[in-house]
Design an enzyme around this catalytic site. Structure first.
Site, PDB file in Angstrom:
ATOM      1  N   SER A 271       0.844  -1.080   0.023  1.00 56.63           N
ATOM      2  CA  SER A 271      -0.192  -0.265   0.024  1.00 56.63           C
ATOM      3  C   SER A 271       0.842   1.200  -0.066  1.00 56.63           C
ATOM      4  O   SER A 271       1.898   1.140   0.442  1.00 56.63           O
ATOM      5  CB  SER A 271      -0.985   0.003   1.039  1.00 56.63           C
ATOM      6  N   CYS A 272       0.448   2.382  -0.360  1.00 56.74           N
ATOM      7  CA  CYS A 272       0.876   3.632  -0.256  1.00 56.74           C
ATOM      8  C   CYS A 272       1.759   3.948  -1.532  1.00 56.74           C
ATOM      9  O   CYS A 272       2.569   2.996  -1.969  1.00 56.74           O
ATOM     10  CB  CYS A 272       1.559   3.927   0.974  1.00 56.74           C
ATOM     11  N   ASP A 273       1.891   5.185  -2.086  1.00 57.50           N
ATOM     12  CA  ASP A 273       2.564   5.715  -3.154  1.00 57.50           C
ATOM     13  C   ASP A 273       2.808   7.120  -2.693  1.00 57.50           C
ATOM     14  O   ASP A 273       1.697   7.975  -2.522  1.00 57.50           O
ATOM     15  CB  ASP A 273       1.891   5.513  -4.532  1.00 57.50           C
TER      16      ASP A 273
ATOM     17  N   ASP B  87      -2.895   4.411   1.682  1.00 57.74           N
ATOM     18  CA  ASP B  87      -3.582   3.207   1.660  1.00 57.74           C
ATOM     19  C   ASP B  87      -3.424   2.338   2.644  1.00 57.74           C
ATOM     20  O   ASP B  87      -2.376   1.773   3.331  1.00 57.74           O
ATOM     21  CB  ASP B  87      -2.919   2.298   0.349  1.00 57.74           C
TER      22      ASP B  87
ATOM     23  N   GLU C 283       6.059   5.036   3.665  1.00 57.97           N
ATOM     24  CA  GLU C 283       5.650   3.731   3.183  1.00 57.97           C
ATOM     25  C   GLU C 283       6.046   2.492   3.941  1.00 57.97           C
ATOM     26  O   GLU C 283       6.966   2.639   4.588  1.00 57.97           O
ATOM     27  CB  GLU C 283       6.167   3.425   1.862  1.00 57.97           C
TER      28      GLU C 283
END
Length: 420
Positions: A12-14, A35, A99
């Site tokens: 998840s995550c960007d 995310d 992240e």
């Protein structure tokens, strides 16, 4: 001892940054999708600068640490159950997003500082990106990272990477336990996702990083040191694989190189085909875009959604000026010492953490599934109006700060009217 198996956790995550000359005008553009578990509420909150006495302690999500004499004002987007933040900015226009990453080192489930705590601590204690990096790695060395990163009895743990930027430069900081490497970015675009991305270009590192890798048998000291290659489960070819969100995010940045604006960054965060705007058990629960003019006399503008799915959310502007008050409509209920997170054993129940905007957005999202075209059009119209208004300030400055002191709160009120 065999290396631990690759995690089955959802990725998840960007997080993205674009520096001139990849942007339009002399501006740095930062963006992140957070995310998280799909039922987790993300709030947007403001904390003013503050001063403290010698010997004061600070209670983070799980542990207490030494407080510093002074902290800076911050605006944060954070899971409502914890102390830290997924992303945010401070009054000196430093922005940080983190992240989840995994590698050969086992992740500690012992309670220490969460990566999200380190995001907030970096923002509260540093007035440049590089100083924020130094704050984070010093705290990592002193207190370590660890603990459950999800409001649930089921443990969810990870190492952390960070993208830290200010008006002039950005830093990527990637960690494995207390060990770390950092890369400086002075121009062009850069992004991070759920994997190590620093290879042989290392501008700062833990003093014992290479000796530690050698002692574990991960590096023979003869080959060129490649941080991602040494610490990752996967080889660097996997990092560049066309199927990864990291690679897709990089391609979207490169596609717009030279023309990147706040609107471009919002489009990237709204992209569902790439998986950057995530759906499912883990989904995008909050988003942020910041515009940082290189000219220090001009204001920076930080946009937050405070709601899930940026495609169905409004990016609302926030500007650091005097006399800002708490952002009540995006601030979740507080349960104090009775919060199940604070009691041991932790997470025995899950209270209602929905703030007012979240509730109204949740109701509206159901309508968007059907005849929601008009509502979505009104949401976009509101967003574009505010962005046009902010662009004038970004170009000419702010003479009357009363025009923006409540801009986030007022835009939230207008968004609530759209949902009504």
């Amino acid at each position: 001892m065999a290396a631990p198996s690759a995690p089955s956790y959802p990725c998840s995550c960007d997080t993205f940054v674009a520096l001139p000359p990849s942007t339009v005008g002399e501006r740095v553009i930062f963006g992140k999708n957070s995310d998280r578990p799909c039922d987790e509420v993300q709030e947007v909150v403001y904390f003013p600068a503050a001063k403290y006495s010698a010997g004061d302690k600070l209670e983070c999500t799980y542990i207490k640490i030494d407080q510093v004499p002074q902290t800076y004002a911050v605006v944060l987007s954070r899971p409502a159950w914890l102390w830290g933040a997924e992303m945010g900015a401070n009054e000196h226009q430093v922005c940080i997003g983190n992240e989840a990453v995994w590698g050969k080192d086992e992740v500690s489930d012992s309670e220490a500082l969460l990566g999200m705590d380190l995001v907030r601590l970096g923002l509260e204690r540093a007035d440049t990106a590089e100083k924020a990096l130094d704050v984070i790695v010093d705290l990592l060395e002193k207190y370590g990272q660890g603990g459950n990163c999800m409001e649930d009895e089921c443990s969810f743990n990870y190492h952390n990477s960070f993208l830290i930027t200010d008006r002039t430069e950005a830093w990527v900081l990637e960690t494995s336990g207390k060990y770390w490497a950092a890369e400086k970015i002075t121009e062009g675009p850069r992004n991070i996702s759920n994997q190590f991305s620093i290879t042989t270009r290392i501008d700062k590192e833990h003093p014992e990083l290479r000796e530690y890798a050698r002692s574990k048998g991960w590096w023979d000291s003869k080959r060129e040191f490649n941080f991602a290659g040494v610490f990752s489960y996967m080889n660097t070819a996997r990092i560049d694989a066309s199927g990864s969100r990291y690679c897709k995010g990089r391609k979207l940045l490169e596609k717009n190189k030279g023309n990147i604006t706040a609107e471009t960054m919002m489009e990237i965060l709204r992209d569902k085909e790439s998986g950057i705007n995530m759906e499912g058990g883990f989904m995008t629960t909050g988003s942020m875009v910041s515009v940082l003019p290189r000219d220090p006399t001009l204001p920076a503008v930080h946009y937050f959604t405070a709601t899930p799915d940026p495609e169905r959310s409004v990016f609302k502007p926030f500007v650091f000026v005097k006399n800002i008050t708490q952002l009540k409509k995006t601030c979740s209920p507080s349960y104090g010492p009775e919060d199940p997170v604070k009691k041991t054993p932790r997470f025995q129940s899950k209270p209602d953490r929905k703030h007012e905007l979240y509730k109204k957005h949740e109701e509206a999202a159901a309508k968007m599934e059907g005849k929601g075209a008009e509502m979505l059009k009104n949401m976009r119209r509101l967003e574009k109006e505010k962005m046009a208004e902010m662009d004038q300030f970004l170009q000419s400055g702010i003479e009357d700060t009363t025009l923006v002191v409540h801009i986030f709160a007022n835009t939230t009120e207008e968004e609530l009217k759209v949902y009504s």
